[in-house]
Each structure stands twice: as C-alpha cells, then as structure tokens.
Design an enzyme around this catalytic site. Structure first.
Site, PDB file in Angstrom:
ATOM      1  N   SER A 166       0.857  -1.192   0.000  1.00  0.00           N
ATOM      2  CA  SER A 166       0.000   0.000   0.000  1.00  0.00           C
ATOM      3  C   SER A 166       0.892   1.241   0.000  1.00  0.00           C
ATOM      4  O   SER A 166       1.760   1.373  -0.861  1.00  0.00           O
ATOM      5  CB  SER A 166      -0.932  -0.056   1.204  1.00  0.00           C
ATOM      6  OG  SER A 166      -1.848   0.990   1.176  1.00  0.00           O
ATOM      7  N   HIS A 173      -2.442  -0.683  -3.609  1.00  0.00           N
ATOM      8  CA  HIS A 173      -3.572   0.231  -3.418  1.00  0.00           C
ATOM      9  C   HIS A 173      -3.323   1.534  -4.178  1.00  0.00           C
ATOM     10  O   HIS A 173      -2.255   2.116  -4.071  1.00  0.00           O
ATOM     11  CB  HIS A 173      -3.757   0.563  -1.929  1.00  0.00           C
ATOM     12  CG  HIS A 173      -4.235  -0.609  -1.131  1.00  0.00           C
ATOM     13  ND1 HIS A 173      -4.100  -0.669   0.230  1.00  0.00           N
ATOM     14  CD2 HIS A 173      -4.848  -1.756  -1.498  1.00  0.00           C
ATOM     15  CE1 HIS A 173      -4.604  -1.810   0.673  1.00  0.00           C
ATOM     16  NE2 HIS A 173      -5.065  -2.490  -0.356  1.00  0.00           N
ATOM     17  N   ASP A 225      -5.097  -4.407   5.418  1.00  0.00           N
ATOM     18  CA  ASP A 225      -5.426  -5.272   4.289  1.00  0.00           C
ATOM     19  C   ASP A 225      -4.261  -6.251   4.078  1.00  0.00           C
ATOM     20  O   ASP A 225      -3.103  -5.881   4.208  1.00  0.00           O
ATOM     21  CB  ASP A 225      -5.644  -4.418   3.028  1.00  0.00           C
ATOM     22  CG  ASP A 225      -6.308  -5.206   1.908  1.00  0.00           C
ATOM     23  OD1 ASP A 225      -6.907  -6.256   2.191  1.00  0.00           O
ATOM     24  OD2 ASP A 225      -6.226  -4.756   0.749  1.00  0.00           O
TER      25      ASP A 225
END
Lengths: 190, 274
Positions: free
Chosen positions: A11, A38, A131
């Site tokens: 991310s 992401h 996540d």
C-alpha cells in the site's frame, strides 16, 4: 519446494518497494508474480510502464480471464478486485471494497491460496492499513510460504506489523533480502 | 468430472440446487467470485460447511433470497468511468441522432445509477423524448430501488465530479432534489425508462435495440456463458447498433469479434457490422 506463484500486497510507500523488487529480479526468474498495490480508482497505467522499462521481466496489468504465465509480473487494475481461479487464470470483479480497498490484498491472497495451496508464496510489504492480514493467514493455513517486510525497513510499518501479529511468518526481511531469497528459491526450482 | 476438494463439489451441488429450485443459474459464473460470496455467507450465518447451508437454502425461502442478494452484484455509480461517458457523447450520440426513435438496453442495471446517467445525457443532447430505455436486472430488490430513484446523499459529491468529468453541460444538482440524507432523481428522467426483470443467463431476446450497455457484468461469467450472452446481445442489436462493455471487458476472445468494428477501443465501444 516447487513454488508456482508469488502474490505481493503493498500500500503506501509501495511504488518505491515495487521498483526495487521488479528491477532486481533476473530475466530468467520463472515464478509468476501477482501484485495488488492500493491506488486511486482513476489512476492510469503510466507507473506500470515505468516499472516495465526498468525490469527484466514483463510488467503488465492483469487482464480478465488471462492465463498466468511465468516471466510476468501482473498488477491488479485500479478499481477492480483481482482473483485467481483454480485453472490459474484471472477474474476481475467490481464487488464492494474490502478493508476500504478495491483492489483488496485479502481478496487476491485468499483466492490465490485456494488455487495454489502450498505452492504459493505470499509477501506483505509496506502499508498503513491491515489489508492483507487475513489473506496471508489463509496462505499459511493452506501450506504456503509467508514473507513479511521487516517493519523497521518499511515506509509504513502498520501493514507488515499487522500481518506479523496474526501469523508466524517464515521470513521477516528487508526488501533487498526478500529479493535475494526469491532468487535463491527460483534457482532451487531449476 | 472428479473433485479434489470437497468444498468445490459442495458449491457445485449448491448452485445446481439453487437453479433447480429457484431458477437462478449461477453454474457458469466465475468460480473464485462465487466461492468467496458463498463462503462469506456461510461463516456469517454460522454454518460449518456448504452442504449444511444447502439444506437451509432449499427449505427456507427467506434465507435463499438473502443468499441470492449476496450472489448478485449491485455495486454501481452514476457516470462510472467518466471518460467512457465522454466517448459516448462524442462517438455514439451522433449515430443515435440519425434515428427517428431510439431504443436502449441497459443490461444488468442493478440499482439504476447508470440508466439515470444515460437519461441525463440524452436530455442534454435533445434525444430523450424519442428514446425508450429498457433497464433490466434479475435482482428484483435492486430494480425496485432503481425505480424509486432515491440515492444516498453521501455519493453525490463523487457523482457530481464524475458528471463534470464526463462532459456534463449543466449543474448536476438540477437533476435531483435533496431530502434529508437522500436525493430523489427528477421525475422527468424516469418517464422513458422501462424497468424490467430479465435474466441474462436464462432469458432471451425481448426487443431490437439501437444501443446496448452492459458494463462490468460479463466479468462475472465464465467464457462459455460470456459467449452465450454475447450472442444474445448480437441478436438484440439492429445492424449498425452499438454495444458498450466495461473497461476491462473484451470482445476479442468472443466468437462474434469479427462481426463488430471498434468505435473506441480503449472504452470498449463496438458497432455491429451491416
């Protein structure tokens, strides 16, 4: 162990991390790599082209129903979840966000664990949310190998820390050492 | 076919059971997605395995209907992919202007956001009064919400931005009325939309249309089902009619690829050959 695929979740701080990994792997690296980074829903594929220019492997966006082949690094397209089918092809969905993310790392990891079971390597890199934690746990449960970026070396330590709290990782390493390990695993494979 | 993994077999049997009992056919959907949905429902409802849940699905219609909602995709937004709508204005509207009457099919419209987007676009282009939009879905609950035309206020900022990026000519706020936490779409947008229950997997051609939009539906289907639905679309389009798919959906692997020309390759807009 003959690993058949590597999935990577990353991310915030990911662009730099992915640049390091994709440029350091040799051209004869023959385990396909599948990545969720992401990104904003409207981002274009410019950064993928940049990664591709600097890599010995082919870096490309994953296509719907595409067969997963060695020599490629696949990136999940923005605003779609990326899943792996048991016949080793990709599926895309526009389902609800998971962990506020689409693509979500958990969605990729969980489907990859079902498809590749113990022939899968899961890697969690820098990021500022959780996540990937459920996904890496599923990979471990299915007998796969779990590698987490050493939080001390990550731009954002939250995501690797969250993964480490949930499982006993096989390795906790810096990016450079992750690359070295992957190269070693690839050589054993041949 | 032999199953290595019992849960794969159980899922396959569950889908067969749903089809035979309720007529909804998920047997040719992409498996990873279906598996994820079913497993989520299973653990949320506290079942130990899929077979246990199957008995509940067969004997409890309320539960079955809940599961069908889980298996249906209702994620959508107004002017989703603004660049696509810009291309629609530039490349497709001129084609539509040549027809005295226009029929448009929104296949898999879910809660209707894209059908309303189309109505807005057609109003601005002066075409709406001679248009009928058939907006169809197999999910009756989603269709009912679409018919109401009431959407959450929370999304309006994003929709407004999408609308502007898509080349909208007015202020987006003139198309709805705010009411507490919701907005209600203008009555004038609804007048030529026909909301109808239609299942792409099990139902057939119902009209000859000038334009079909089916975006981010086919990604859920396996190749065989994709080809079947592409044939349905081909048979529903007039010659010279236009087909719009989602930005990651392609006709290239379809048997019908040769029967279309690409109007906008990147935005996946295709025109049926004469």
């Amino acid at each position: 162990m003959h690993y058949e695929a590597i999935v990577i979740g990353v991310s915030s701080g990911g662009m730099n991390a992915l640049k390091i990994i994709s440029s350091a792997l040799p051209g004869d690296f023959n385990i396909p790599i599948i990545i969720v980074q992401h990104l904003s829903a409207h981002s274009d594929s410019h950064w993928i082209n940049l990664l591709n220019e600097k890599s010995h492997l082919d870096v490309k966006e994953a296509d719907e129903k595409e067969k997963i082949e060695k020599g490629n690094i696949y990136i999940a397209p923005p605003n779609y979840h990326l899943l792996i089918e048991k016949d080793k092809t990709f599926s895309l969905t526009i389902d609800e966000r998971v962990n506020f993310a689409r693509p979500s790392i958990d969605v990729l990891f969980e489907s990859a664990a079902e498809a590749y079971t113990n022939k899968l390597i899961g890697i969690v890199l820098t990021g500022s949310n959780s996540d990937g934690t459920k996904g890496i746990k599923r990979i471990k449960d299915c007998g796969g190998l779990a590698i987490i970026q050493d939080p001390k070396t990550a731009d954002s330590e939250y995501m690797p820390k969250s993964a480490i709290a949930a499982i006993v990782p096989d390795y906790i390493l810096s990016l450079e050492d992750i690359v070295a390990l992957l190269i070693q695993i690839n050589q054993q494979k041949r | 076919m032999r199953y290595k993994d019992t849960s794969d077999l159980e899922i396959s049997l569950l889908l067969e059971a749903i089809y035979r009992k309720y007529g909804y056919d998920f047997r040719e959907y992409s498996q990873a997605h279906i598996r994820r949905r079913i497993m989520n429902r299973m653990s949320a409802s506290g079942f130990e395995d899929v077979s246990q849940m199957q008995s509940k699905v067969l004997n409890d219609e309320a539960f079955a209907s809940e599961l069908l909602q889980n298996l249906s995709i209702t994620v959508t937004e107004m002017f989703r992919d603004p660049v696509f709508y810009r291309s629609l204005r530039e490349n497709v509207i001129p084609v539509l202007k040549t027809y005295p009457f226009i029929k448009i099919w929104h296949a898999g419209c879910a809660t209707g956001e894209e059908a309303y987007s189309m109505a807005i676009l057609l109003q601005e282009e002066g075409l709406y009064d001679r248009t009928t939009i058939y907006a169809t879905d197999f999910n009756q609950m989603a269709l009912n919400r679409a018919k109401d035309g009431i959407f959450s206020n929370k999304m309006i900022k994003e929709y407004t931005s999408n609308y502007q990026l898509s080349g909208g000519k007015e202020s987006f706020s003139c198309y709805y009325t705010s009411n507490y936490d919701n907005v209600i779409m203008n009555q004038s947008l609804k007048k030529n939309i026909v909301w109808a229950n239609h299942n792409l997997v099990t139902d057939s051609v119902f009209a000859e249309v000038n334009l079909i939009l089916c975006r981010n539906v086919l990604i859920y289907f396996d190749k065989n089902l994709q080809n079947k639905v592409q044939t349905l679309f081909y048979n529903s389009l007039i010659n010279g009619g236009v087909l719009c798919l989602g930005s990651k959906e392609s006709l290239r692997f379809s048997d019908l690829y040769e029967q279309y020309i690409e109007l906008d390759t990147k935005q996946r807009i295709f025109k049926k050959k004469y």
